[in-house]
Design an enzyme around this catalytic site. Structure first.
Site, PDB file in Angstrom:
ATOM      1  N   ASP A 158       0.830  -1.206   0.000  1.00 11.36           N
ATOM      2  CA  ASP A 158       0.000   0.000   0.000  1.00 11.36           C
ATOM      3  C   ASP A 158       0.871   1.265   0.000  1.00 11.36           C
ATOM      4  OD1 ASP A 158      -2.293   1.500   0.010  1.00 11.36           O
ATOM      5  OD2 ASP A 158      -2.700   1.244   2.146  1.00 11.36           O
ATOM      6  N   HIS A 175       2.967   3.246  -8.900  1.00 10.33           N
ATOM      7  CA  HIS A 175       2.762   1.814  -9.138  1.00 10.33           C
ATOM      8  C   HIS A 175       3.975   1.207  -9.848  1.00 10.33           C
ATOM      9  CE1 HIS A 175      -1.206   2.121  -7.573  1.00 10.33           C
ATOM     10  NE2 HIS A 175      -1.708   2.796  -8.575  1.00 10.33           N
ATOM     11  N   LEU A 190      11.142 -20.632  -4.982  1.00  9.12           N
ATOM     12  CA  LEU A 190      10.223 -19.729  -4.284  1.00  9.12           C
ATOM     13  C   LEU A 190       8.845 -19.901  -4.915  1.00  9.12           C
ATOM     14  CD1 LEU A 190       9.620 -17.229  -2.399  1.00  9.12           C
ATOM     15  CD2 LEU A 190      10.113 -15.791  -4.390  1.00  9.12           C
TER      16      LEU A 190
HETATM   17  C1  FPP Z   1      -1.904   0.182  -3.356  1.00  5.82           C
HETATM   18  O1  FPP Z   1      -1.400   1.512  -3.301  1.00  5.82           O
HETATM   19  C2  FPP Z   1      -1.320  -0.524  -4.465  1.00  5.82           C
HETATM   20  C3  FPP Z   1      -1.998  -1.067  -5.518  1.00  5.82           C
HETATM   21  C4  FPP Z   1      -3.460  -1.013  -5.665  1.00  5.82           C
HETATM   22  C5  FPP Z   1      -1.281  -1.720  -6.622  1.00  5.82           C
HETATM   23  C6  FPP Z   1      -0.189  -2.663  -6.229  1.00  5.82           C
HETATM   24  C7  FPP Z   1       0.629  -2.862  -7.428  1.00  5.82           C
HETATM   25  C8  FPP Z   1       1.956  -2.821  -7.506  1.00  5.82           C
HETATM   26  C9  FPP Z   1       2.878  -2.698  -6.370  1.00  5.82           C
HETATM   27  C10 FPP Z   1       2.546  -2.871  -8.856  1.00  5.82           C
HETATM   28  C11 FPP Z   1       3.166  -4.085  -9.317  1.00  5.82           C
HETATM   29  C12 FPP Z   1       2.738  -5.381  -8.781  1.00  5.82           C
HETATM   30  C13 FPP Z   1       3.105  -6.531  -9.353  1.00  5.82           C
HETATM   31  C14 FPP Z   1       2.790  -7.806  -8.703  1.00  5.82           C
HETATM   32  C15 FPP Z   1       3.845  -6.538 -10.619  1.00  5.82           C
HETATM   33  P1  FPP Z   1      -2.420   2.710  -3.434  1.00  5.82           P
HETATM   34  O2  FPP Z   1      -2.499   3.094  -4.858  1.00  5.82           O
HETATM   35  O3  FPP Z   1      -3.732   2.331  -2.815  1.00  5.82           O
HETATM   36  O4  FPP Z   1      -1.737   3.827  -2.598  1.00  5.82           O
HETATM   37  P2  FPP Z   1      -2.458   4.982  -1.786  1.00  5.82           P
HETATM   38  O5  FPP Z   1      -3.173   4.325  -0.639  1.00  5.82           O
HETATM   39  O6  FPP Z   1      -1.314   5.823  -1.348  1.00  5.82           O
HETATM   40  O7  FPP Z   1      -3.382   5.689  -2.740  1.00  5.82           O
END
Ligand code: FPP
Length: 241
Positions: free
Chosen positions: A19, A36, A130
């Site tokens: 997150d 992201h 893994l």
């Molecule tokens: C939450 O942060 C994150 C996500 C919804 C996306 C997670 C994806 C990645 C880390 C990218 C790559 C993943 C893989 C497996 C290749 P948020 O956008 O909710 O952050 P915020 O709470 O600050 O808005």
């Protein structure tokens, strides 16, 4: 990374709620998708580290059933990032003997992504260094709903009797049927919620909530948390010795 490669005790399966990508980008005046993308590079580092510290299973929450509510452009950007991650990382993951699997409801994903996911699962099926599981369009309640639907279909067709319904048999109807329960769930970005992640499977998990935003979450911090956790006494409801 700290450079230490000593295996940890107890830690078999770590699950992570990644997150804070959006906040990381917004604080720098950048589009959320940049966060992201930076987050995806953290995935690579942590995947590389896990086998060195004795973590055999790593499960990452990449996209939840609730994430469709985000702006159309962000959702499309995330889907494109997942496709590119698979295309770009498949070879290296396979060379590093990582077995990749996906959990979640695939029916809402686009055909190209579904095919890439299936081909990566197939390509890496024989690997055992893994076990990387990526939760994509995953929600714990959705998973339980789909499981109960399958179970009741089997019951209606006479394949399952009420006495066959046990904690173990329920586990076989879940997306995670091939995974041990997580020992540790880490959530970054300071939020203290589980957000519909591995609801059934985390019944006895330890939780680590850390302030760091996911794009800043280094392999060294991951290693420190895992090692800190490895000394804890987990009793699964029993009294301590
Ligand atoms: C939450 O942060 C994150 C996500 C919804 C996306 C997670 C994806 C990645 C880390 C990218 C790559 C993943 C893989 C497996 C290749 P948020 O956008 O909710 O952050 P915020 O709470 O600050 O808005």
């Amino acid at each position: 990374m700290t450079g230490e490669t000593e295996p940890t005790r107890n830690i078999n399966h770590v699950a992570v709620i990644m997150d804070g990508n959006g906040r990381w980008a917004t604080r720098r005046g950048l589009p959320r998708l940049v966060g992201h993308r930076k987050g995806a590079s953290r995935v690579r580092e942590i995947v590389d580290l896990c086998p060195d510290i004795g973590v055999k299973y790593l499960t990452l929450y990449a996209f939840s059933t609730e994430n469709w509510k985000r702006a159309e452009g962000e959702v499309a950007g995330l889907m494109s990032l997942f496709r590119r991650y698979i295309l770009k990382e498949a070879k290296k993951l396979h060379e590093n003997r990582v077995r990749v699997r996906f959990i979640g409801d695939r029916t809402r994903l686009d055909r190209k992504l579904i095919d890439l996911m299936a081909s990566l699962e197939e390509k890496t099926a024989g690997n055992d260094h893994l076990n990387l599981t990526i939760a994509l369009n995953y929600g714990g309640r959705d998973e339980l709903t789909r499981a109960i639907r399958s179970l009741t279909e089997d019951a209606a067709e006479g394949r399952v009797a009420p006495e066959d319904v046990t904690e173990e048999s329920i586990g076989f109807y879940l997306d995670t049927r091939y995974l041990p329960d997580p020992d540790l769930v880490i959530r970054t970005s300071g939020e203290q919620r589980i957000s519909n992640f591995l609801l059934w499977q985390s019944a006895y998990a330890e939780y680590a909530f850390v302030e760091t935003l996911w794009p800043d979450f280094s392999a060294a911090e991951f290693e420190d948390i895992v090692k800190g956790y490895s000394g804890r006494d987990r009793r699964f409801g029993a009294a301590s010795a």
